[in-house]
Write a protein that holds these residues in place. Structure first.
Motif, short mmCIF file in Angstrom:
data_model
loop_
_atom_site.label_atom_id
_atom_site.label_comp_id
_atom_site.label_asym_id
_atom_site.label_seq_id
_atom_site.Cartn_x
_atom_site.Cartn_y
_atom_site.Cartn_z
N THR A 1 22.99 -1.89 55.22
CA THR A 1 23.36 -3.20 55.75
C THR A 1 22.98 -4.27 54.72
OG1 THR A 1 21.21 -3.56 56.82
CG2 THR A 1 22.87 -2.34 58.07
N TYR B 1 23.98 -6.44 66.75
CA TYR B 1 22.70 -5.82 66.42
C TYR B 1 22.39 -5.99 64.94
CZ TYR B 1 19.35 -2.10 65.40
OH TYR B 1 18.27 -1.39 64.93
N ASN B 2 23.38 -5.72 64.09
CA ASN B 2 23.17 -5.87 62.64
C ASN B 2 22.82 -7.32 62.28
OD1 ASN B 2 23.62 -3.18 62.04
ND2 ASN B 2 25.80 -3.46 61.67
N LYS B 3 23.50 -8.25 62.88
CA LYS B 3 23.23 -9.67 62.62
C LYS B 3 21.81 -10.04 63.05
CE LYS B 3 24.38 -13.97 61.54
NZ LYS B 3 23.18 -14.70 62.05
N CYS C 1 19.21 -8.04 63.24
CA CYS C 1 18.27 -7.44 62.29
C CYS C 1 18.25 -8.20 60.97
CB CYS C 1 18.64 -5.98 62.04
SG CYS C 1 18.37 -4.89 63.46
N GLU C 2 19.40 -8.65 60.52
CA GLU C 2 19.47 -9.40 59.27
C GLU C 2 18.72 -10.73 59.36
OE1 GLU C 2 23.63 -9.78 58.55
OE2 GLU C 2 23.94 -7.62 58.34
N HIS D 1 16.24 2.64 60.14
CA HIS D 1 15.36 1.75 59.39
C HIS D 1 14.20 2.56 58.83
CE1 HIS D 1 17.52 -1.48 61.41
NE2 HIS D 1 17.13 -1.03 62.58
N ALA E 1 21.72 2.98 63.96
CA ALA E 1 21.03 2.26 62.88
C ALA E 1 19.78 3.04 62.50
CB ALA E 1 20.66 0.85 63.32
N ASP F 1 27.79 -4.89 65.74
CA ASP F 1 27.85 -6.05 64.84
C ASP F 1 26.77 -7.07 65.20
OD1 ASP F 1 29.95 -4.98 63.44
OD2 ASP F 1 31.50 -6.08 64.54
N THR G 1 17.63 -0.12 55.32
CA THR G 1 18.20 -0.17 56.66
C THR G 1 19.69 0.11 56.55
OG1 THR G 1 18.60 -1.58 58.60
CG2 THR G 1 18.31 -2.70 56.49
N TRP G 2 20.19 0.99 57.41
CA TRP G 2 21.55 1.51 57.29
C TRP G 2 22.21 1.65 58.65
CZ3 TRP G 2 17.14 3.79 55.30
CH2 TRP G 2 17.01 3.85 53.91
N ASN G 3 23.54 1.76 58.61
CA ASN G 3 24.33 2.25 59.74
C ASN G 3 24.89 3.61 59.34
OD1 ASN G 3 25.77 -1.00 60.55
ND2 ASN G 3 23.91 -0.04 61.34
#
Length: 256
Positions: A250, A59-61, A63-64, A96, A94, A57, A83-85
């Protein structure tokens, strides 16, 4: 006994062996030039980041907060394609996908500029604390596939990766130039790529579906089309191994 000079015997042996050597016609062009869109010079980079489960979570934040700004800044000749999980396949991963319009010079330009970007440097340092491993590949796109463009969601994406036997890329391309026409009914074909650096003779096909049931229905329906079974029959022997990932975009992904 007749004595044969050594140099003569060597020539005879060489001639005799040549009878059994397969003759290979010299190519006049690289495989990549025959398969890709010659009028364009797009280069793609795909990244696979294996994230610590407890950090996904965060990590996603991270990247966002950073990746969309690079995508939107014309100072960098690159675009974030998606970009995906991973949902099914390798867990806590992840993926990209970046596009560099201008090929290798654009890639080099972006790398040099990002080294001077303090925000990106801080992002890489923080990201490193969250990763277990990472790898990437540089790719070109097949000439007969669509260029990936942003799309609205919600969708699930499937990345099907094929490790081909060396020397079979042209044959693969010849069959799939016809096969991809069978897979346009529901706009499921997103992009098709082959590796240039990283794991070689690797092909990636990216598909989009409304959901997993839509994927099942679409894949079953294609078998009713004349010619599809022939493509499968002739391309399966070209594959050493294959892999499938079901991925969820994402918030930062232009492909939703």
């Amino acid at each position: 006994p007749v004595l044969v000079p050594d140099y003569f015997q060597r020539n005879v042996d060489s001639w005799f062996k040549s009878l059994f050597v397969r003759k290979v016609d010299p190519r006049k062009d690289a495989h990549s030039n025959l398969l890709t869109k010659n009028e364009e010079s797009n280069l793609y980079k795909i990244q696979f980041h294996n994230v610590k489960p407890e950090c996904l979570d965060a990590y996603n934040k991270l990247c966002e907060d950073v990746l969309p700004s690079i995508h939107a800044d014309k100072y960098y000749p690159c675009e974030l394609v998606g970009t995906w999980n991973t949902w099914y396949g390798e867990q806590d991963q992840a993926v990209h996908l970046w596009r560099y319009r201008g090929g290798y010079p654009a890639l080099t330009e972006v790398m040099n500029k990002l080294r001077q970007n303090k925000e990106f440097t801080a992002y890489r340092k923080e990201r490193g604390k969250m990763l277990l491993s990472r790898r990437n590949q540089l790719l070109l796109e097949f000439s007969f596939w669509n260029e990936p463009v942003p799309r609205t969601g919600p969708n699930v994406y499937e990345l099907r990766s094929y490790q081909l036997r060396p020397g079979t890329m042209i044959e693969w391309g010849n069959y799939w130039a016809r096969a991809v026409r069978y897979r346009q009914q529901n706009r499921e074909a997103v992009g098709g790529f082959f590796s240039q650096i990283g794991n070689l003779y690797m092909v990636h096909h990216l598909w989009a579906y409304k959901d997993l049931q839509s994927r099942e229905d679409t894949r079953n329906a294609v078998w009713q089309q004349e010619g599809w079974h022939e493509v499968v029959y002739y391309t399966v022997p070209l594959i050493q191994y294959m892999d499938s990932r079901i991925m969820i975009p994402t918030k930062a992904s232009p492909l939703q």
